[in-house]
Design an enzyme around this catalytic site. Structure first.
Site, PDB file in Angstrom:
ATOM      1  N   ASN A  19       0.704  -1.120   0.053  1.00 50.33           N
ATOM      2  CA  ASN A  19       0.144   0.026   0.124  1.00 50.33           C
ATOM      3  C   ASN A  19       1.030   1.344   0.055  1.00 50.33           C
ATOM      4  OD1 ASN A  19      -1.737   2.130   0.433  1.00 50.33           O
ATOM      5  ND2 ASN A  19      -2.289   1.176   2.738  1.00 50.33           N
ATOM      6  N   LYS A  21       0.112   4.164  -0.442  1.00 51.93           N
ATOM      7  CA  LYS A  21      -0.351   5.521   0.111  1.00 51.93           C
ATOM      8  C   LYS A  21      -0.122   6.849  -0.479  1.00 51.93           C
ATOM      9  CE  LYS A  21      -0.343   3.448   4.756  1.00 51.93           C
ATOM     10  NZ  LYS A  21      -0.143   3.326   6.314  1.00 51.93           N
ATOM     11  N   HIS A 106      -9.497   1.317   4.637  1.00 51.01           N
ATOM     12  CA  HIS A 106      -8.375   1.378   5.473  1.00 51.01           C
ATOM     13  C   HIS A 106      -8.696   2.367   6.568  1.00 51.01           C
ATOM     14  CE1 HIS A 106      -4.329   2.580   6.294  1.00 51.01           C
ATOM     15  NE2 HIS A 106      -4.092   1.372   5.804  1.00 51.01           N
ATOM     16  N   GLU A 108      -6.926   4.839   7.819  1.00 50.44           N
ATOM     17  CA  GLU A 108      -6.564   6.326   7.197  1.00 50.44           C
ATOM     18  C   GLU A 108      -7.888   6.719   6.799  1.00 50.44           C
ATOM     19  OE1 GLU A 108      -2.867   5.568   5.736  1.00 50.44           O
ATOM     20  OE2 GLU A 108      -2.028   4.988   7.543  1.00 50.44           O
ATOM     21  N   GLU A 176      -5.732  -4.946  10.436  1.00 53.69           N
ATOM     22  CA  GLU A 176      -4.721  -3.859  10.645  1.00 53.69           C
ATOM     23  C   GLU A 176      -5.225  -3.254  11.989  1.00 53.69           C
ATOM     24  OE1 GLU A 176      -2.730  -2.747   6.917  1.00 53.69           O
ATOM     25  OE2 GLU A 176      -4.246  -1.591   7.095  1.00 53.69           O
ATOM     26  N   GLY A 182       2.257   2.183  11.022  1.00 53.59           N
ATOM     27  CA  GLY A 182       3.216   2.972  11.059  1.00 53.59           C
ATOM     28  C   GLY A 182       4.050   3.482  12.087  1.00 53.59           C
ATOM     29  N   SER A 220       3.049  -2.192  10.439  1.00 56.38           N
ATOM     30  CA  SER A 220       4.563  -2.215  10.569  1.00 56.38           C
ATOM     31  C   SER A 220       5.342  -3.705  10.357  1.00 56.38           C
ATOM     32  CB  SER A 220       4.858  -2.042  12.088  1.00 56.38           C
ATOM     33  OG  SER A 220       4.639  -0.594  12.230  1.00 56.38           O
ATOM     34  N   GLY A 242       5.108   1.267   4.868  1.00 52.23           N
ATOM     35  CA  GLY A 242       6.217   1.755   4.788  1.00 52.23           C
ATOM     36  C   GLY A 242       7.175   0.955   4.194  1.00 52.23           C
TER      37      GLY A 242
END
Ligand code: PGA
Length: 257
Positions: A19, A21, A106, A108, A176, A182, A220, A242
């Site tokens: 992902n 982002k 998601h 976010e 998640e 993150g 993570s 990430g």
């Protein structure tokens, strides 16, 4: 064997999804896509590989990935088919430019755009109609875990986010925990196993069949912890933020399978 707790973890091909982002310009996205094709070529018998670039880079990335077996996905879509909806992107548009998957719900999106599970369900219907496989994200926040509400929260999200047209073929679930995204923190394998088992059990209530249902872990995931996570029972892959932005770390995760 108790079918209630049985999922075909070992036999199922894992899905490793990046992902991206809101990172990088077009050159970055193109370079990453090219790097990933080369890097994962020896691993495609063991894992399905997916990358989800920002909307504006999907076309370029999908063209690079064409014919490579690495698939492309969107990070969101709207639930309406077409019309005067400024700024929105439809599921059909994603399909048209080469996507086979879309991430929905998601944390976010839920946090910064106020997306509810009801909305996620409507988006999933549109995505399935367009022929996309949905990756539906669920997960509790830190306070909810501390208060012992993690399963209640995830159970409610699943109940409300999965539409009746969801099947184990057109839907992937990503667990998640919000506090692990993150942050460098990852859930303990026992917590992942317990939650994935719970999700599997909940999905049995909602879906006609769950024998091919893939449940991903996200939060993570990195080369250092990937082997332990991916070898946990009921974990059928990972959704990676990430660590999916560098060929080296993405490959470092893929190669643990
Ligand atoms: P992270 O993100 O790997 O950077 O924690 C995961 C995600 O948000 O999907």
């Amino acid at each position: 064997m108790n079918s209630f707790f049985y999922s075909k973890s070992e036999e199922m091909k894992k899905l490793i999804a990046g992902n991206w982002k809101m990172h990088g310009d077009k050159d970055f996205a193109s370079g990453l896509a090219k790097g990933i094709i080369n890097a994962v070529s020896n691993h495609l018998d063991k894992a399905d590989i997916l990358v989800c670039p920002p909307f504006v880079h999907i076309d370029a990335v999908a063209n690079i990935l064409k014919g490579s077996q690495v698939e492309t996905g969107g990070q969101d879509c709207t639930y309406v088919e077409e019309g005067a909806y400024t700024g929105d992107v439809s599921a059909n548009m994603l399909k048209d430019i080469g996507c086979s998957y879309v991430i929905l719900g998601h944390s976010e999106r839920r946090q910064y755009h106020g997306e509810t599970s009801e909305l996620v369900s409507k988006k999933a219907i549109a995505a399935h109609q367009a022929g996309l496989t949905t990756i539906i994200c669920v997960g509790e926040n830190e306070a909810e875990r501390k208060n012992g509400q993690a399963q209640a929260v995830v159970g409610k999200q699943l109940e409300e986010s999965l539409p009746s047209c969801a099947t184990d073929q057109n839907t992937v679930i990503a667990y998640e925990p919000v506090w692990a995204i993150g942050s460098g923190l990852t859930a303990q394998p026992i917590d992942i196993l317990t939650m994935h088992r719970f999700i599997y059990e909940k999905a049995q209530e909602k879906l006609e069949s769950v024998s091919d249902l893939r449940i991903l872990y996200g939060g993570s995931v990195k080369p250092e912890n990937a082997a332990e996570i991916l070898n946990t029972e009921h974990v059928h892959g990972a959704l990676i933020g990430g660590a999916s932005l560098k060929v080296e770390s993405f490959l470092g995760i893929v190669s643990q399978i």
